[in-house]
Write a protein that holds these residues in place. Structure first.
Motif, short mmCIF file in Angstrom:
data_model
loop_
_atom_site.label_atom_id
_atom_site.label_comp_id
_atom_site.label_asym_id
_atom_site.label_seq_id
_atom_site.Cartn_x
_atom_site.Cartn_y
_atom_site.Cartn_z
N MET A 1 -19.86 -7.09 35.46
CA MET A 1 -18.76 -6.27 34.68
C MET A 1 -17.97 -5.30 35.75
O MET A 1 -19.50 -4.15 36.61
N PRO A 2 -17.45 -4.32 35.84
CA PRO A 2 -16.42 -3.77 36.80
C PRO A 2 -16.81 -1.89 36.07
O PRO A 2 -16.58 -1.98 35.23
N GLU A 3 -17.06 -1.77 36.70
CA GLU A 3 -17.66 -0.35 36.28
C GLU A 3 -16.26 0.48 35.08
O GLU A 3 -16.84 0.97 34.48
N SER A 4 -15.13 0.20 35.84
CA SER A 4 -14.24 0.97 34.84
C SER A 4 -14.03 0.22 33.45
O SER A 4 -14.09 1.02 32.74
N ALA A 5 -14.71 -1.12 33.22
CA ALA A 5 -14.51 -1.60 31.99
C ALA A 5 -15.70 -1.31 31.46
O ALA A 5 -15.88 -0.85 30.73
N ALA A 6 -16.75 -1.58 31.94
CA ALA A 6 -18.63 -0.58 31.55
C ALA A 6 -18.16 0.19 30.87
O ALA A 6 -19.08 0.95 29.69
N GLY A 7 -17.21 1.27 31.65
CA GLY A 7 -18.07 2.75 31.36
C GLY A 7 -16.70 2.84 30.46
O GLY A 7 -16.28 3.84 29.61
N THR A 8 -15.34 2.15 30.02
CA THR A 8 -14.39 2.59 28.77
C THR A 8 -15.35 2.55 27.37
O THR A 8 -15.04 1.27 27.54
N PRO A 9 -15.38 3.28 26.88
CA PRO A 9 -15.10 2.90 25.52
C PRO A 9 -14.41 1.78 24.48
O PRO A 9 -13.74 2.40 25.36
N LEU A 10 -15.18 1.33 23.85
CA LEU A 10 -13.87 0.50 23.01
C LEU A 10 -13.91 1.23 21.37
O LEU A 10 -15.02 1.07 20.76
N HIS A 11 -12.73 0.88 21.21
CA HIS A 11 -13.05 1.32 19.84
C HIS A 11 -12.33 -0.42 18.39
O HIS A 11 -11.27 0.03 19.05
N ILE A 12 -12.46 -0.69 17.46
CA ILE A 12 -12.05 -1.98 16.96
C ILE A 12 -11.92 -1.24 15.35
O ILE A 12 -13.01 -0.98 14.83
N ILE A 13 -10.92 -1.56 15.67
CA ILE A 13 -10.67 -1.18 14.00
C ILE A 13 -10.68 -2.54 12.96
O ILE A 13 -9.68 -3.54 13.49
N THR A 14 -11.15 -2.60 12.17
CA THR A 14 -10.80 -4.11 11.20
C THR A 14 -10.56 -3.40 9.89
O THR A 14 -10.96 -2.64 8.80
N LEU A 15 -9.46 -4.80 9.57
CA LEU A 15 -9.09 -4.18 8.42
C LEU A 15 -9.54 -4.96 7.46
O LEU A 15 -10.10 -6.19 7.21
N VAL A 16 -9.15 -4.27 6.46
CA VAL A 16 -10.38 -4.45 4.79
C VAL A 16 -9.96 -4.67 3.30
O VAL A 16 -8.43 -3.42 3.83
N LYS A 17 -9.94 -5.72 2.92
CA LYS A 17 -8.55 -5.73 1.71
C LYS A 17 -9.44 -5.39 0.55
O LYS A 17 -10.78 -6.37 0.42
N TRP A 18 -9.41 -4.34 -0.57
CA TRP A 18 -10.00 -4.46 -1.89
C TRP A 18 -8.72 -5.73 -3.36
O TRP A 18 -7.70 -5.88 -3.58
#
Length: 271
Positions: A1-18
């Motif tokens: 994996m390229p260093e730029s991608a490996a070192g970049t944090p990833l934020h995953i937002i999952t949508l949930v519903k009541w």
């Protein structure tokens, strides 16, 4: 994996519903809306959450998984269940102006809430929004594409598998006639089907740990919206319980049952 991608944090937002519990009989309120007093985390929302957690577990970079829901006070139950399953934190957008929101209003509110989440320390990272294929109550499946359009993000729908490879997503999706495998650059919105994975169940340790995870509640004003921004375009004029099913027609075979069946099917316009 390229260093730029490996070192970049990833934020995953999952949508949930009541959503209303499917095991109970659905009822209407005096305002011609579905009674949501007894709700649960939507079953179809467990699949995007599981997809997000699997990406986090397989990644060689920092990944944060957040759950986001909108709805009345009771909707916090769905966010809490997401925390028990494994989300790192959760957000709940609740406002009286969202009562009875249609798809357009819902996608508008979600887009504002997502931008508000991402504004909190994610400027240098990448992000991904994962949703279910539809909700059990509305079943429109229209929120993911509307959300992607409002946010200006890449969109992949009907995903049956999602993986993070280097700095892109590799998604398997099902169409009416074929199976496709494609890549999409981040940021993106991805909706997953109930064939994507096998959702996990929280154990006692996870349930206890969830009590220490943050759950943030917002109003529309907190995410920079007013009531006019989430005004629904559709209005329910009438609502009534479905009439009871009538008894089926019984055909007694007196040597002409075949003819009677054909006549019945023709009458019902099946033939």
């Amino acid at each position: 994996m390229p260093e730029s991608a490996a070192g970049t944090p990833l934020h995953i937002i999952t949508l949930v519903k009541w959503v209303p519990d499917a095991q109970l009989e659905r009822r209407f309120t005096e305002e011609r809306r579905i009674d949501r007093s007894e709700g649960i985390l939507g079953e179809l929302d467990e699949y995007p959450l599981e997809a997000a957690l699997q990406i986090k577990e397989a990644a060689s970079r920092d990944v944060r998984v957040s759950a986001l829901t909108i709805g009345p006070a009771g909707a916090a139950t769905a966010a809490k269940k997401a925390l028990q399953i494994g989300a790192d934190d959760a957000f709940h957008l609740s406002d009286d102006a969202l009562t009875g929101a249609d798809v357009a209003a819902t996608s508008s509110a979600l887009a504002a809430a997502i931008e508000h989440v991402l504004a909190d320390g994610d400027a240098e990272g990448e992000h991904l929004v994962i949703t279910g294929m539809a909700s059990e109550d509305g079943e429109s499946g229209a929120v993911p594409p509307q959300l992607a359009e409002r946010l200006g993000l890449n969109l992949v729908t009907q995903a049956t598998a999602v993986a993070l490879e280097e700095d892109r997503l590799v998604v398997t999706r099902a169409s009416a006639t074929e199976q496709q495998r494609l890549a999409a650059a981040l940021p993106a919105v991805v909706s997953v089907t109930d064939q994507a994975n096998e959702p996990r169940y929280p154990n006692f340790k996870a349930i206890m740990a969830a009590k220490k995870k943050p759950l943030t509640s917002w109003s529309l004003a907190d995410v920079g919206l007013d009531a006019s921004a989430v005004a629904s375009k559709a209005t329910v004029l009438t609502a009534a319980a479905r009439p009871p099913r009538t008894a089926g027609e019984i055909i007694t075979d007196e040597g002409d049952a075949g003819v009677k069946i054909v006549e019945f099917l023709a009458k019902e316009r099946v033939l």
